[in-house]
Design a protein around this motif. Structure first.
Motif, mmCIF file in Angstrom:
data_model
loop_
_atom_site.group_PDB
_atom_site.id
_atom_site.type_symbol
_atom_site.label_atom_id
_atom_site.label_comp_id
_atom_site.label_asym_id
_atom_site.label_seq_id
_atom_site.Cartn_x
_atom_site.Cartn_y
_atom_site.Cartn_z
ATOM 1 N N CYS A 187 33.724 46.203 -2.266
ATOM 2 C CA CYS A 187 31.991 46.772 -2.701
ATOM 3 C C CYS A 187 32.829 47.679 -4.531
ATOM 4 O O CYS A 187 33.696 47.741 -4.585
ATOM 5 C CB CYS A 187 31.846 48.408 -2.252
ATOM 6 N N PHE B 199 31.990 49.170 -6.510
ATOM 7 C CA PHE B 199 31.616 50.779 -6.733
ATOM 8 C C PHE B 199 32.960 51.013 -6.483
ATOM 9 O O PHE B 199 33.828 51.566 -6.810
ATOM 10 C CB PHE B 199 30.375 50.977 -6.617
ATOM 11 N N CYS B 200 32.693 50.412 -4.797
ATOM 12 C CA CYS B 200 33.662 51.829 -3.740
ATOM 13 C C CYS B 200 35.194 50.767 -3.727
ATOM 14 O O CYS B 200 36.151 51.805 -2.830
ATOM 15 C CB CYS B 200 33.176 52.302 -2.886
ATOM 16 N N HIS C 55 25.663 48.828 1.119
ATOM 17 C CA HIS C 55 26.541 49.708 1.359
ATOM 18 C C HIS C 55 25.864 50.995 1.997
ATOM 19 O O HIS C 55 26.902 51.352 1.497
ATOM 20 C CB HIS C 55 27.540 49.875 0.093
ATOM 21 N N CYS D 192 27.839 53.648 -0.614
ATOM 22 C CA CYS D 192 27.284 54.182 -1.790
ATOM 23 C C CYS D 192 26.430 53.619 -2.239
ATOM 24 O O CYS D 192 24.928 53.802 -2.762
ATOM 25 C CB CYS D 192 28.216 54.037 -3.157
HETATM 26 ZN ZN LIG Z 1 30.227 50.766 -2.337
#
Ligand SMILES: [Zn+2]
Ligand SMILES: Cc1cc2nc3c(=O)[nH]c(=O)nc-3n(C[C@H](O)[C@H](O)[C@H](O)COP(=O)(O)OP(=O)(O)OC[C@H]3O[C@@H](n4cnc5c(N)ncnc54)[C@H](O)[C@@H]3O)c2cc1C
Ligand SMILES: NC(=O)c1ccc[n+]([C@@H]2O[C@H](COP(=O)([O-])OP(=O)(O)OC[C@H]3O[C@@H](n4cnc5c(N)ncnc54)[C@H](O)[C@@H]3O)[C@@H](O)[C@H]2O)c1
Ligand SMILES: Cc1cc2nc3c(=O)[nH]c(=O)nc-3n(C[C@H](O)[C@H](O)[C@H](O)COP(=O)(O)O)c2cc1C
Lengths: 102, 416, 203, 1018
Positions: free
Chosen positions: A5, A7-8, A64, A68
């Motif tokens: 991901c 972001f994560c 996801h 998130c």
């Molecule tokens: Zn994420």
């Protein structure tokens, strides 16, 4: 399977859910733009039902939800399950995007 | 050479040197009246019925690998006709009737074993849904029984009746359901079709179509071009790829479904048990292995293998409903490529391309369909009109809104 | 006229049993629930991420995290919970704080009060990481998840927010886990069961 | 030459512990235990039983080595012919020596004696025999073997058809299978754990050890997993000299150094069984299989999911049998296993051993036997002479070396008696021997390299398959990769370890590889000895060479057909010792080369894994997490009966003393509501905060009806479709502020709807200013319904809250003050059809709210009600719910077609217009009631026109939501019926064959109760 991901970071498959091919685009129309109803119906039929179902690299939607809550667009090889890239949906986060970003 | 205990005993005397090939290994002819692409159960059954029922014997089945190398050789072998919706009910019952006489039809023991299938329910809502299904079956002349908790306990004493999460309230039983020896079905149809003159050509992959002014006139293969009057696709998980060679886009996605088998143990399970709420179903093979599976992995795939989350999910379901299997060892795990249609229901129809026919969208339920699929597809190819029991499996149903969605999941193949 | 009393209750009232559990000896895992918290999900409005950050700085004295991580203000901890979103967490919060946050962000960020939507657990101890490895799939190595790290992840297939605070005086790592209230009774069982073999001390 | 620890001078005869040398306690039974040597702990004698016979062994033994030491030859019966079988190997590849372990609920079939650690009190039994191992009646199958050839059952058992299930199949099933499983719930616990590392090393032989060492020194996070109880691999059996010290010493030092590295973790008794996508590896740790029962809070086994960026697999190699008549007799053993039993376990498989080898490595056995003081009947080598480095030893010891093949083995249940050798010249001679050691060469253990469908490649020089394309990030090294010499293995492991580490960016000094000699390995392939008689390929499944030939003759030529037709390689060992021989024979008879013939697909697990381990903690009630409503504890205290609704536990009804059945309780609850007031926790409904400047526009697009026009302080019922035009979900959504909507969804669809909304927000319409957050768990929400609702609320609310129709109109929403200084959200909405409100407070006040509602409602006899009463009232009111929102009905089917806005685009609008979805003869929701009012209706019954025979053509619908209506005092419900809305008043026939019922019913308006809706507005 692990999905990175944006972001994560890399996460376990179980955190994601799959929607499928990201190629089809939802047809844009306005109720009274006089577009031919038959054509419109065919366009939606195409969008909702028809798939290239490629054996190879495919752009696809992943969510996801176990993380998130961002929608992601991944490039993945359906023959090897190898991810080539993972991007975020235009509307994840707060940045302003034009309509039909996808 | 006819199979029987006598021919077997006779052959034993000569050290079984007398046996000949179950099917020939011919070189492709330059032209066939009908070419079937795909040497799985459906392709071979179609060729068999074309020859037997419709007198079309100049037929070839082209298989890219060895026959049965696809899902026919990978499935958990459950046969049943416990469907609910018009279009499905009659078709799968036709199939069940053909299963019931298969050994005699084919002179090959495909071990059709009607030891029954029981779908468990755990809530009033589930019971009502099963009642609806079961009554639909009964009204269509198909056997079905709604069992209560006490009856289930009598038949399946080893289930987990202490599970507070999924109390076993009863089940829907179809006694005529059961299993069949999947590989034998492939070999049986191959041998029978072969005896009727059908050419079964292995290691022959179709790589393209020949056309003259739109109409299909043959196929390109890894063993050279082969002419054909008509061409029928029966390539399951590979449907979209083959169809694409003819410029077709279809309402089909390819997904991986895993299955599992344990070490062989002495008889433990009477028939097939499904625990839908827990994504788990199981039966025991004649060899003694527990054969079980569950849901799709959930993503498009052509890899013929899956991942751990699906394995865990299935085993968790198993341990929730049947904790006695905890110490039984999982021996092997595999995956097959499902041709998932957008409404979970198959397609048996002409394509927009003249002379090209489509048999696809079998999802994880096409093994049980093998005989009926063969018969109705043969009918379509021979007569150019759908067999009445397959008359709703049309390609245009998605445009018309006449989808057949047993699970009510909509255009979301990985949820069917 | 009858009077009405409004006692609060924890979703763990039944599940959480203070004391020592599992194998004897010094407990390897320590668990505590943090009750009567303030927890607000702050989601920047379109085009207002930067503005939201400014206001956060003004309100809490610290910039909110732009990537997974936790930032510790005086009164409030800001935990990344998604793109241009974060959780504002105060162990003991009150109306006043809620009001401040509401007024501060109005028009700039959308808020969702989660003070009752989540149950926050503090988990520490020499074996905490071993226990957590049974129900969390992320890497707890110091290099991968140091103090100040945070993750929006899943616990037994249920969404959870996790962050690591400063080690305790004996240098033992300390983590916080926020899980959805309705799942708390169930997930607490998973956490506790996973800890029994190391000895569990519940506050 | 090898320098093995505690080696004994050559030439001594039968240096086994004779009774005299035994302490009475231990060893008494260990007739074949060597006096000295081995890695067993003679200070720790262990007692065990096999088939009830008491024996002893030592700590460090496996069950197999203890049986060898006790001179036991017969251990098992084969799958099909029930041939007597002994111990063939000393590892996980064992095809024959499978036993039933433990008993009761812990009984465990098919356990390989060769991997089962011995413990005190171990109790094992032979399996698949009756009545006893020595006297097994099923052995008659052996006589029928001329008929029971490959695939015989496909050719017979067909007549008469019904005999299959009744007679043939039960017979076959009883004969098949190996051990018996417990048939009881597994009492032990299992864990599933995550681990992360840079480099995962599988296998701790010389290759794996040097790989782990190199990667560890380089600074990478390393996990080393070893299936065995000890590190060392073949070194434990064959010794050797490394860096000038004896192998065993080198292993100890290496282990010590690895333990000293903080970034390295060693996991023994842990088998890497699978390699999955993204560097996820599956490994099984046997935590407590070497003790009678797991300790308190101890799991039996642990399933590891190891996420590694790189892996080095040093899984070694498996010695290959040779196919010749009698090769399955008890006492015929792999040469490497003979060495393992002698060197590692100090147990002598035979006092007079014959050796049959086609390669140099087999000759190591000579040495081992000599050192153990065993006798060597002869060495049979088709190549005719000893390898150079053994020739001096041959001279010194006057060893007989015969050029030729072993062409038969005589013997029975008590093991080998003699071995027939046929010379190259065809002359046969018989050698007395009690054990035959066989080496057909080595197969690299390629399995793990093939789990991503990579195909192994053939290497002529070692006559074996080596890894082809490995899974991403994996390196095979050492014997697993076809590198057999010890020195090479050490170097290969070291190099692989370094490379893996540097791939991950770790480049500290990895030191240099340990050094050892590079013994030569020459082989002349030998698959099948040309001789008559039953020669076994797959020992467990009794697949013989002639079965392979038969399969070829019948056209089952592809290796995959061969496998499926003969079951070759399908046994518990997955063909580790049989596949290559089988396909080599197939290649020979079909005139193809071995690489052309190819291997079958390798699949995980590498070695079988208990199903319980894959489930771990997630079994029984922990199968899925559960959710509790905010007033759960209050409801439980009141003795509510709970029902699992999805993951939620919901109060179904609240039984009262004296109530005999649920119908009584539910009816009381309904009456109480309709005539007074009641309340119900409805917090399980999904709740979503929809916020932002474009929230209204957003909802206009997801709902079929308009929401931007909704005034602040008002609520509206909304319906959403899927893009295919079918109804997805419904619920009331209120506008709390200009930029804040509060959406509710059904309990079941809360998750999917949230995902759908996020998709719309992030993917379809990123330009909209909308933010979403689930508030389901934040609020304790109660429905309060009945004529006295207002009175109750007045008592609860602050006096100056105006709840009158004017002050609080139907579908109004606002925040109110409650007595005792509490704020709440109040919604005037009704599901029951009564005057009703929904009130919500933060979840932490859930129990308090329930208690306060009881207090406030006391004067009016307030009654808490559960989901059943809720359901009854919504059915009486004709509201659709789960059973009608079934995933195939349209808005119009549900009678909600009129809600569809004509003015805007919304999800599903276009597809909903398709011909079949708008056809006039669709089945639509109607009310249904029995003509005989005393009759009970049931859900799922079919509806047929009166007078018609039931059948596919006349089947016009079915009943869905059914209940007994205490209000109207008869059974009634909803149904889907073709053209239903045009048929109110028509009498139809209900068919319920499942429950043997058939009766008349009337189609009617689905709103049975207060159709004008006076009461809810009242
Ligand atoms: Zn994420
Ligand atoms: C794990 C698993 C479990 C299942 N369990 C069940 C069950 O219990 N009950 C049930 O009813 N169904 C089950 N199924 C579904 C069932 O197996 C399939 O629906 C069915 O086998 C599909 O029909 P088929 O046999 O013709 O397909 P296949 O056997 O896949 O036949 C297609 C053939 O076409 C060949 N082919 C593909 N492309 C080409 C080309 N270009 N040229 C030439 N040949 C080509 C392939 O090699 C293949 O042999 C299961 C499936 C799987 C994977
Ligand atoms: N000279 C020859 O002909 C010849 C042939 C073969 C092997 N050998 C000798 O064998 C040794 C080979 O060394 P090596 O380290 O490559 O192999 P090895 O056989 O010494 O060690 C392999 C190790 O891997 C473990 N293992 C296997 N699969 C596993 C799995 N899935 N999970 C966890 N552990 C697993 C085994 O238990 C074993 O301990 C050398 O000593 C070599 O000399 C010699
Ligand atoms: C009903 C059934 C029973 C099976 N029994 C066994 C078995 O006893 N042993 C085994 O190794 N594999 C068994 N398998 C799995 C096959 O070996 C094989 O893995 C599966 O057919 C998929 O083929 P593939 O692994 O070659 O892709 C069985 C498969 C099925 C469908």
């Amino acid at each position: 399977m692990r999905i990175a991901c944006p972001f994560c970071g890399e996460r376990e498959l179980g955190e994601f859910s799959y929607l499928g091919d990201a190629a089809p685009r939802r047809p844009h129309y306005a109720v009274d733009d006089g577009s031919d109803p038959v054509k419109l119906a065919e366009a939606f039929h195409d969008y909702v039902y028809l798939r290239d179902n490629v054996a190879g690299t495919m752009r696809e939607y992943w969510y996801h939800g176990g993380g998130c809550r961002s929608w992601l667009i991944a490039e993945r090889d359906t023959r090897t399950h190898e991810f080539k890239s993972v991007q975020v949906a235009p509307g994840a986060g707060a940045s302003v995007t034009s309509p039909a970003g996808e | 050479m006819k199979y029987s205990i006598f021919s077997l005993a006779r052959a034993a005397l000569t050290g079984h040197r007398g046996w000949t090939r179950a099917w020939r290994d011919p070189a492709p002819k330059s032209r066939y009246d009908v070419i079937i692409i795909g040497g799985g159960g459906h392709g071979l059954a179609t060729a068999y019925f074309l020859a037997r029922e419709y007198g079309i014997r100049n037929v070839a089945v082209l298989e890219k690998g060895w026959i049965g190398s696809g899902n026919a050789g990978r499935n958990t072998t459950i046969i049943r006709s416990n469907y609910m919706l018009p279009g499905n009910v009659g078709f799968y019952e036709l199939s069940m009737k053909l299963w019931e006489r298969m050994e005699q039809d084919l002179n090959y023991n495909t071990m059709v074993s009607q030891r029954g299938i029981i779908n468990l329910y755990h809530s009033d809502a589930q019971r009502d849904a099963f009642a609806r299904r079961g009554n639909s079956m009964r009204i269509n002349g198909i056997d079905a029984e709604l069992l209560d908790a006490a009856q289930i306990r009598k038949e399946l004493p080893f289930l987990n009746y202490a599970n507070p999460r999924f109390p076993i309230m009863g089940g829907l039983a179809q006694r005529r359901g059961g299993t069949a020896r999947h590989d034998a079905v492939v070999w049986g149809y191959a041998r029978a079709a072969n005896d009727l003159g059908v050419d079964i050509i292995q290691n022959c992959e179709v790589t393209g179509f020949q056309r003259t002014d739109g109409r299909i006139t043959g196929v390109e293969t890894t063993r050279g071009p082969i002419g054909a009057g008509k061409v029928g696709m029966a390539v399951a998980g590979n449907t979209s790829r083959v169809a694409a060679m003819a410029g077709l886009r279809l309402p089909v996605e390819s997904h991986v479904l895993q299955a599992f088998v344990t070490e062989a143990i002495k008889p433990l399970l009477p028939g097939v048990v499904t625990f839908g709420a827990g994504h788990f179903y199981i039966s025991q093979s004649d060899k003694g292995g527990l054969v079980f599976g569950g849901d799709l992995d959930g993503y498009n795939s052509y890899a013929q293998r899956g991942n751990m989350p699906a394995m865990e999910d299935v085993c968790e379901g198993g341990m929730a409903i049947m904790p006695m299997i905890g110490r039984v060892r999982l021996l092997r795990q595999w995956g097959g490529i499902m041709d998932m249609s957008m409404d979970g229901t198959p397609i048996i129809d002409k394509t927009p391309v003249d002379g090209l026919y489509l048999n696809a969208g079998w999802c994880y339920g096409g093994f049980k369909a093998t005989p009926a699929s063969g018969l109705t597809y043969a009918h379509l190819i021979a007569r150019d009109e759908p067999h009445h029991e397959a008359s709703r499996f049309r390609l245009d149903r998605f445009l018309r809104g006449a989808t057949i969605d047993e699970k009510g999941q909509g255009a979301q193949p990985n949820l069917h | 006229m009858v009077e009405f009393s409004w006692n609060t209750q924890s979703p763990l009232q039944k599940a959480l049993v203070p004391g020592l559990h599992g194998v004897g000896g010094t407990p390897g895992v320590e668990l505590a629930e943090i009750r009567d918290i303030v927890l607000v999900q702050v989601m920047a409005r379109r085009g207002k991420a930067a503005e939201t950050a400014k206001i956060a700085k003004k309100l809490f004295g610290v910039e909110p995290p732009f990537a997974p991580g936790a930032v510790f203000g005086k009164e409030v901890t800001l935990i990344w919970s998604g793109p241009d979103q974060f959780l504002a967490f105060a162990p003991q919060g009150d109306e006043r704080l809620m009001q401040q946050i509401a007024d501060g962000f109005s028009g700039t960020a959308s808020l969702s009060d989660q003070s009752d939507g989540r149950c926050v657990l503090r988990i520490s101890g020499v074996s905490a990481v071993q226990a957590m490895a049974k129900f969390l799939s992320i890497d707890f190595d110091d290099r991968a998840f140091p103090a100040g790290a945070a993750a929006a992840t899943s616990l037994d297939h249920r969404a959870a927010n996790l962050w690591r605070t400063a080690d305790d005086p004996n240098g033992v790592p300390v983590y916080h886990i926020a899980i959805f209230t309705s799942f708390a009774d169930s997930l607490y069982g998973v956490i506790a069961d996973s800890s029994l073999e190391y000895g569990l001390k519940v506050a | 030459m090898s320098g093995y620890i505690e080696s004994q001078p050559l030439g001594r005869t039968a240096a086994t512990e004779d009774a005299a040398a035994n302490t009475p306690a231990a060893g008494a039974t260990q007739s074949h235990r060597l006096r000295a040597g081995g890695l067993i702990d003679r200070q720790k004698p262990l007692g065990f039983t096999f088939d009830g016979k008491a024996m002893t062994g030592y700590a460090g033994d496996t069950l197999a080595s203890a049986l060898v030491a006790n001179g036991v030859k017969l251990v098992a019966r084969s799958f099909k012919y029930h041939r007597p079988r002994g111990i063939m190997t000393a590892g996980p590849e064992e095809p024959s020596a499978l036993v039933e372990m433990r008993g009761g609920a812990r009984r465990e079939p098919n356990t390989r004696a060769t991997t089962q650690e011995l413990y005190d009190g171990l109790c094992a039994n032979s399996q698949n025999r009756w009545p006893s191992l020595r006297r097994d009646f099923m052995a008659v199958n052996s006589l029928l073997s001329p008929i029971f050839v490959a695939g015989f059952y496909y050719k017979t058992f067909m007549w008469p058809a019904k005999f299959w299930e009744a007679i043939y199949e039960p017979m076959i099933r009883r004969a098949a299978g190996l051990g018996k499983s417990a048939g009881e719930a597994d009492p032990d616990h299992y864990d599933k754990v995550w681990a992360h590392c840079d480099v995962l090393v599988a296998g701790a032989g010389p290759t794996g050890l040097s790989a782990a060492l190199a990667a560890g020194r380089a600074g990478a996070r390393v996990i080393l997993v070893e299936e065995d109880t000890q590190l060392g691999g073949r070194l434990l059996s064959d010794g050797g000299e490394i860096d000038g010290m004896q192998a065993a010493e080198w292993v100890q030092r290496t282990e010590a150094e690895l333990n000293a590295l903080p970034n390295v973790r060693i996991m023994k008794r842990t088998c890497l069984f699978g390699v999955y996508d993204g560097g996820v590896h599956g490994a099984l740790e046997r935590v407590a299989d070497h003790v009678p029962v797991p300790g308190p809070h101890q799991v039996r086994q642990r399933l590891w999911r190891i996420v590694a960026r790189r892996s080095v697999v040093g899984a070694g190699s498996i010695e290959r049998p040779v196919v010749f008549p009698g090769n399955d007799r008890p006492g015929v053993m792999m040469a490497s296993a003979v060495r393992t039993y002698i060197n590692r376990f100090a147990a002598l498989p035979g006092r007079n051993v014959a050796l049959f080898t086609n390669n140099d490595d087999g000759w190591r056995t000579v040495e081992a036997i000599h050192r153990a003081g065993g006798q060597l009947a002869a060495v049979v080598d088709p190549r005719g002479q000893a390898p150079v480095e053994y020739q001096s030893l041959v001279k010194a010891s006057g060893l007989r070396v015969l050029s030729g093949f072993v062409s038969d083995v005589r013997g029975g249940i008590d093991g080998v008696r003699s071995v027939t050798v046929t010379g190259k010249d065809g002359r046969r001679q018989e050698l007395a021997a009690d054990c035959l050691a066989v080496s057909g060469g080595w197969n690299p253990n390629v399995g793990l390299s093939c789990f991503h469908r990579g195909r192994p490649e053939w290497r002529e020089d070692i006559a074996a398959f080596v890894p082809g394309d490995c899974p991403p990030g994996m390196r095979m090294a050492g014997a697993a990769e076809g590198t057999f010499a010890l020195g090479e293995c050490l170097r290969a492991g070291h190099a692989a370890g370094l490379a893996a580490a540097s791939d991950c960016g770790f480049t500290e000094d990895g030191g240099s590889a340990a050094e050892a000699g590079d013994e030569a390995y020459a082989i002349s392939p030998l698959w099948q000895v040309p001789a008559k008689g039953k020669a076994f390929v797959d020992f467990q499944h009794d697949v013989t060479a002639s079965d392979v030939t038969l399969a070829q003759r019948e056209g089952y030529e592809s290796v995959e057909h061969l496998k499926r037709y003969t079951t070759l390689g399908m046994a518990t060992d997955q063909g580790k010792t049989s596949n290559i021989n089988g396909l080599a024979i197939m290649a020979a008879v079909s005139g193809r080369s071995i690489p052309q013939t190819g291997t079958t697909i390798y699949r995980s697990p590498y070695s079988p894994v208990a199903i319980g381990a894959f489930a771990g903690h997630n079994r029984d009630e922990n199968f899925h997490a559960w959710r509790l409503a905010p007033s759960h504890q209050w409801a439980a205290a009141r003795g509510a009966v709970f029902v699992d609704a999805g993951l939620w536990k919901r109060a179904q009804w609240f039984p009262q003393p004296g109530e005999s059945d649920w119908l009584q309780s539910v009816s009381r609850e309904v009456n109480a509501v309709r005539n007074g007031v009641g309340f119900c926790d409805v917090s399980t409904l999904g709740k979503v905060d929809v916020r932002g400047g474009d929230a209204g526009v957003f909802l206009d697009r997801v709902y079929i009806n308009a929401f931007s026009s909704l005034a602040v302080g008002r609520a509206r019922y909304g319906l959403m479709l899927r893009e295919d035009g079918i109804v997805m979900d419904d619920g009331t959504t209120s506008r709390l502020a200009e930029d804040h909507y509060f959406m509710t969804t059904t309990t079941a669809k809360a998750g999917p709807v949230m995902q759908h909304l996020e998709f719309c927000r992030q993917v379809l319409w990123p330009e909209l200013d909308v933010q979403l957050s689930s508030a389901t768990d934040q609020w304790a929400q109660f429905s309060i319904a009945g004529p006295n609702t207002r009175a109750l609320l007045q008592a609860l609310c602050d006096p100056d809250e105006d709840l009158s129709n004017e002050g609080f109109p139907f579908m109004g929403v606002r925040e109110v003050k409650l007595r005792g200084g509490m704020k709440a959200r109040l919604f005037r909405i009704s599901f029951s059809g009564e005057m009703a409100f929904e009130i919500s407070v933060p979840a932490r006040f859930g129990n308090a709210m329930a208690e306060n509602l009881m207090i406030a409602g006391k004067p009016f006899g307030v009654t808490p009600y559960g989901t059943e009463a809720l359901g009854v009232m919504r059915i009486e009111k004709g509201h659709v719910a789960g059973p009608e929102l079934n995933g195939i009905s349209t808005a119009d089917d549900l009678g909600l077609g009129k809600m569809m806005s004509k003015k805007k685009d919304f999800i599903g609008r276009i597809m909903a217009g398709r011909e079949a979805l708008t056809a006039p003869d669709r089945q639509v929701v109607v009310g249904i009631k029995p003509v005989d009012r005393n009759r009970r209706l049931r859900s799922g019954a079919r509806i047929v026109p009166k007078g018609e025979r039931p059948g596919p053509e006349t089947d016009q619908g079915y009943t869905t939501s059914i209940c007994f209506s205490p209000t109207l005092n008869h059974w009634l419900g909803l149904a889907f019926v073709q053209r239903g809305r045009e048929r109110f008043g028509e009498i139809v026939r209900i068919h319920d064959p499942l429950r043997g019922e058939e009766y008349d019913a009337e189609i009617c308006n689905p709103v049975f109760y207060d159709p004008e809706g006076v009461r809810q507005r009242g």
